[in-house]
Design an enzyme around this catalytic site. Sequence first.
Site, mmCIF file in Angstrom:
data_model
loop_
_atom_site.group_PDB
_atom_site.id
_atom_site.type_symbol
_atom_site.label_atom_id
_atom_site.label_comp_id
_atom_site.label_asym_id
_atom_site.label_seq_id
_atom_site.Cartn_x
_atom_site.Cartn_y
_atom_site.Cartn_z
ATOM 1 N N GLY A 109 0.853 -1.189 0.000
ATOM 2 C CA GLY A 109 0.000 0.000 0.000
ATOM 3 C C GLY A 109 0.883 1.231 0.000
ATOM 4 N N CYS A 110 0.497 2.214 0.744
ATOM 5 C CA CYS A 110 1.249 3.470 0.836
ATOM 6 C C CYS A 110 2.640 3.220 1.408
ATOM 7 C CB CYS A 110 0.478 4.443 1.733
ATOM 8 S SG CYS A 110 1.386 5.935 2.132
ATOM 9 N N PHE A 111 3.663 3.694 0.726
ATOM 10 C CA PHE A 111 5.025 3.428 1.194
ATOM 11 C C PHE A 111 5.361 4.154 2.481
ATOM 12 C CE2 PHE A 111 6.457 6.044 -2.794
ATOM 13 C CZ PHE A 111 6.013 7.251 -2.250
ATOM 14 N N TRP A 112 4.639 5.202 2.829
ATOM 15 C CA TRP A 112 4.912 5.900 4.092
ATOM 16 C C TRP A 112 4.687 4.978 5.281
ATOM 17 C CZ3 TRP A 112 1.338 10.610 2.782
ATOM 18 C CH2 TRP A 112 1.941 11.394 1.790
#
EC number: 1.8.4.11
Length: 190
Positions: free
Chosen positions: A23-26
């Site tokens: 998903g979101c790399f953050w």
Amino acid sequence: MKEIPQTQAIAPEGMELATLGSGCFWCIEAIYQDLKGVEGVKSGYSGGHIDNPSYRQVTSGTTGHAEVIQFSFDPNIISFEEILEIFWSTHDPTTLNRQGADVGPQYRSAVFFHNEKQKEVAEFYKEKLDGSGAFDKKIVTEITAFANFYVAEDYHQNYFNDNGMQPYCQIVIRPKVEKFRKVFADKLNN
């Protein structure tokens, strides 16, 4: 089908590389930065068909890239099996091209393996998890040979640590990181 560009990925001596998308790399970056034996966590893009894409291009969902992290790890401190245990327990690997409110192929669950051993381990544990009933639905995590990695723009690096008070960080990332720190406390840097 478009040809996939290739990039080099070389681990420091005595280390191995891992490239993972959840998903979101953050979110995933914030988790892996805290692990013993893990170094050089970078957010970026992998698996797409254009060279050196921008965030805007990747978020259009048309480049074939996934938001990923890439890092080196010391297999004498943390195994690839442990890395995958954390990977599969910190996101929903049963939703195709989606994590929470983030929708599109750039948010897919993916393991981009760097060697045959990583491939075998990822396939084994994916099958084992599916057979165990650990998840209500079948795991859709893509297990694909590593082809390319492009480091994301500077403002994406170390995002949670630098922007922890932003609403997205407070609402989405912080709960994942706190849960991870409780479950995997023995694997954290001091």
